[in-house]
Enzyme design. Structure first.
Site, PDB file in Angstrom:
ATOM      1  N   LYS A 140       0.763  -1.128   0.008  1.00 38.65           N
ATOM      2  CA  LYS A 140       0.065  -0.089  -0.049  1.00 38.65           C
ATOM      3  C   LYS A 140       0.948   1.222  -0.009  1.00 38.65           C
ATOM      4  CE  LYS A 140      -4.238  -1.495   2.348  1.00 38.65           C
ATOM      5  NZ  LYS A 140      -4.793  -1.147   3.625  1.00 38.65           N
ATOM      6  N   HIS A 249      -8.780   5.924  13.641  1.00 38.69           N
ATOM      7  CA  HIS A 249      -8.536   6.855  12.557  1.00 38.69           C
ATOM      8  C   HIS A 249      -9.318   8.194  12.911  1.00 38.69           C
ATOM      9  CE1 HIS A 249      -7.511   3.814   9.101  1.00 38.69           C
ATOM     10  NE2 HIS A 249      -6.180   4.403   9.689  1.00 38.69           N
TER      11      HIS A 249
HETATM   12  N1  LIG Z   1       1.200   1.188   3.610  1.00 41.12           N
HETATM   13  C1  LIG Z   1       0.737   0.782   4.785  1.00 41.12           C
HETATM   14  O1  LIG Z   1       0.384  -0.566   4.723  1.00 41.12           O
HETATM   15  C2  LIG Z   1       0.745   1.188   6.211  1.00 41.12           C
HETATM   16  C3  LIG Z   1       0.328   0.768   7.325  1.00 41.12           C
HETATM   17  C4  LIG Z   1       0.535   1.662   8.533  1.00 41.12           C
HETATM   18  C5  LIG Z   1       0.886   2.913   8.266  1.00 41.12           C
HETATM   19  N2  LIG Z   1       1.133   3.537   7.317  1.00 41.12           N
HETATM   20  C6  LIG Z   1       1.552   4.772   7.244  1.00 41.12           C
HETATM   21  O2  LIG Z   1       2.764   4.995   8.011  1.00 41.12           O
HETATM   22  C7  LIG Z   1       2.933   6.361   8.556  1.00 41.12           C
HETATM   23  C8  LIG Z   1       3.314   6.175  10.087  1.00 41.12           C
HETATM   24  O3  LIG Z   1       4.996   5.616   9.930  1.00 41.12           O
HETATM   25  P1  LIG Z   1       5.630   5.830  10.972  1.00 41.12           P
HETATM   26  O4  LIG Z   1       4.987   5.369  12.363  1.00 41.12           O
HETATM   27  O5  LIG Z   1       6.953   4.893  10.718  1.00 41.12           O
HETATM   28  O6  LIG Z   1       6.194   7.328  11.071  1.00 41.12           O
HETATM   29  P2  LIG Z   1       7.118   8.312  10.581  1.00 41.12           P
HETATM   30  O7  LIG Z   1       7.438   7.668   9.176  1.00 41.12           O
HETATM   31  O8  LIG Z   1       6.703   9.644  10.646  1.00 41.12           O
HETATM   32  O9  LIG Z   1       8.404   8.062  11.536  1.00 41.12           O
HETATM   33  C9  LIG Z   1       8.167   8.563  12.754  1.00 41.12           C
HETATM   34  C10 LIG Z   1       9.121   9.452  13.122  1.00 41.12           C
HETATM   35  O10 LIG Z   1      10.508   8.587  13.834  1.00 41.12           O
HETATM   36  C11 LIG Z   1      11.754   9.182  12.925  1.00 41.12           C
HETATM   37  N3  LIG Z   1      12.458   7.918  12.679  1.00 41.12           N
HETATM   38  C12 LIG Z   1      12.430   6.822  11.802  1.00 41.12           C
HETATM   39  N4  LIG Z   1      12.991   6.128  12.247  1.00 41.12           N
HETATM   40  C13 LIG Z   1      14.072   6.543  12.726  1.00 41.12           C
HETATM   41  C14 LIG Z   1      14.996   5.935  13.547  1.00 41.12           C
HETATM   42  N5  LIG Z   1      15.461   4.591  13.177  1.00 41.12           N
HETATM   43  N6  LIG Z   1      15.654   6.515  14.513  1.00 41.12           N
HETATM   44  C15 LIG Z   1      15.369   7.907  14.821  1.00 41.12           C
HETATM   45  N7  LIG Z   1      14.206   8.173  14.398  1.00 41.12           N
HETATM   46  C16 LIG Z   1      13.497   7.707  13.357  1.00 41.12           C
HETATM   47  C17 LIG Z   1      10.959   9.713  11.721  1.00 41.12           C
HETATM   48  O11 LIG Z   1      11.812  10.826  11.205  1.00 41.12           O
HETATM   49  C18 LIG Z   1       9.604  10.446  12.038  1.00 41.12           C
HETATM   50  O12 LIG Z   1      10.011  11.689  12.958  1.00 41.12           O
HETATM   51  C19 LIG Z   1       1.765   7.065   8.368  1.00 41.12           C
HETATM   52  O13 LIG Z   1       1.543   7.925   7.356  1.00 41.12           O
HETATM   53  C20 LIG Z   1       0.704   5.701   8.092  1.00 41.12           C
HETATM   54  O14 LIG Z   1      -0.477   6.314   7.169  1.00 41.12           O
HETATM   55  C21 LIG Z   1       1.194   2.745   6.079  1.00 41.12           C
END
Ligand SMILES: NC(=O)c1ccc[n+]([C@@H]2O[C@H](COP(=O)([O-])OP(=O)(O)OC[C@H]3O[C@@H](n4cnc5c(N)ncnc54)[C@H](O)[C@@H]3O)[C@@H](O)[C@H]2O)c1
Ligand SMILES: [Zn+2]
Length: 355
Positions: A140, A249
């Site tokens: 996705k 959500h």
């Molecule tokens: N495609 C899918 O199936 C699916 C499923 C669930 C969520 N999502 C999407 O994923 C997003 C959320 O993802 P997330 O929770 O990873 O958030 P994100 O990508 O915003 O990361 C969270 C924070 O952590 C930081 N970060 C990332 N890796 C790090 C590391 N190793 N060390 C230090 N900092 C780090 C990032 O810079 C950011 O500030 C949402 O947009 C959601 O819609 C997509």
């Protein structure tokens, strides 16, 4: 190293899980066809990881493009920025994109990969727990629109998912906990052994013991891979992965994205779904308490925002992508370890849970 497979015919791909995976050049090179590679990351992660990964891949013509950090930048503007970088660099269809970051980077990069010159290869290198157990697997991809989250996107599978457990050591605790919400979710919806494993390994998980993290990430990816292999485009069983998400959500949207992390809202949503299941006699008090106890252990909330009323939940839930023919569809646990899709939840049941 653990290697799993997402079985989707000619679109099948491996998921590699190990410490230091991000710095194992051979994991990448097996999946890079041409000579050009573009790493897509954000401003926060570029200095932490991207420089080293680029050096590792120096046998290729490697470049890095960054977008600002945060959900607020999962936009068409970021999409266009990356597109412009690729076009102005004269990249052709043989470029391989590497999505290096959390779910935001994975989702935007995947959508660019799906559409740049009608589709180029990409590799997911997820660096948050949430992206390692959930968003990097399954294809996705999306960006947000001001009128709705993830409203512009495509189903487009990566060529490989490379999960480096060590990358979690720099992840802020709050982000780690948010990822644990999705881990708990897999336990409730289909994997009672994982659920029980979490209960007895709380301290080891919080201490990020590599073998324990490796096990839970593997279990989650296996669960997701199995479901995606059965139902890539979410016409059936894949919807079960949305356990806790209909409520979650609504909380995220009402509170403003970023104020509540996605995982935090899902943690509450799982408890609300479990309360609904309890009303129907499917879960016991003790079952719900076990879920709340796991949330507590990872400092995740189990109650929605105090100021959020029943009336504020409903319009968001009606906009949910799972709505079909005006019925809100809920995923409810039938018992711990199995969930089902339910379309006959009544207004009075919802009021009981949300008031
Ligand atoms: N495609 C899918 O199936 C699916 C499923 C669930 C969520 N999502 C999407 O994923 C997003 C959320 O993802 P997330 O929770 O990873 O958030 P994100 O990508 O915003 O990361 C969270 C924070 O952590 C930081 N970060 C990332 N890796 C790090 C590391 N190793 N060390 C230090 N900092 C780090 C990032 O810079 C950011 O500030 C949402 O947009 C959601 O819609 C997509
Ligand atoms: Zn989620």
């Amino acid at each position: 190293m653990e290697t799993l497979n997402v079985s989707l015919g000619e679109r099948s791909y491996p998921i590699y899980i190990k410490q230091g995976a991000m710095f194992d050049a051979s994991l990448f090179s097996q999946h890079i066809k041409g000579t050009k590679v573009v790493i897509v990351t954000n401003d926060t992660l570029a200095p932490i990881f991207a420089t080293e990964v680029a050096e590792l891949l120096s046998q290729y013509d490697v470049a890095t493009v960054t977008i600002p950090d945060g959900e607020a930048y999962k936009t068409l503007a970021s999409y266009e920025h990356i597109m412009s970088f690729l076009l102005s660099g004269n990249y052709g269809r043989d470029v391989t994109l590497i999505a290096l970051g959390g779910g935001v980077i994975g989702d935007v990069t995947g959508f660019v990969a799906a559409t740049y010159q009608r589709g180029v290869d990409f590799i997911q290198v997820p660096t948050t727990l949430l992206s390692q157990v959930d968003s990097s697997v399954g294809g996705k991809t999306a960006v947000n629109h001001p009128l709705g989250k993830n409203m512009i996107g495509a189903f487009y599978q990566p060529k490989a998912v490379i999960i480096d457990i060590d990358s979690l050591s720099s992840l802020p605790d709050r982000e780690f906990s948010a990822g644990m919400a999705e881990v708990i979710k897999y336990g409730i919806l289909g994997d009672i052994q994982l659920f029980e494993y979490l209960e007895v390994n709380l301290a080891e998980i919080s201490a990020k013991v590599p073998s324990v993290l490796s096990y839970i990430i593997k279990q989650c990816c296996q669960n997701k891979a199995d479901i995606v292999a059965q139902d890539e485009k979410e016409s059936g069983v894949r919807a079960l992965l949305n356990l806790g998400h209909t409520f979650g959500h609504a909380i995220e949207a009402e509170m403003g994205y970023g104020n509540w992390l996605h995982g935090e809202a899902v943690a509450v949503g799982m408890v609300q779904a479990s309360e609904l299941a309890k009303l129907r006699g499917w879960l016991s008090d003790a079952d719900v308490n076990r879920i709340v106890a796991l949330n507590d252990a990872f400092s995740l909330p189990s109650k929605g925002p105090a100021q959020m009323s029943y009336e504020q939940y409903i319009p968001h839930m009606k906009k949910d992508k799972k709505v079909q023919a005006q019925t809100i569809r809920f995923v409810l646990p039938k018992h711990l370890g199995e969930a089902i899709l339910v379309t006959d939840v009544t207004e009075s049941e919802l009021k009981l849970i949300l008031q």
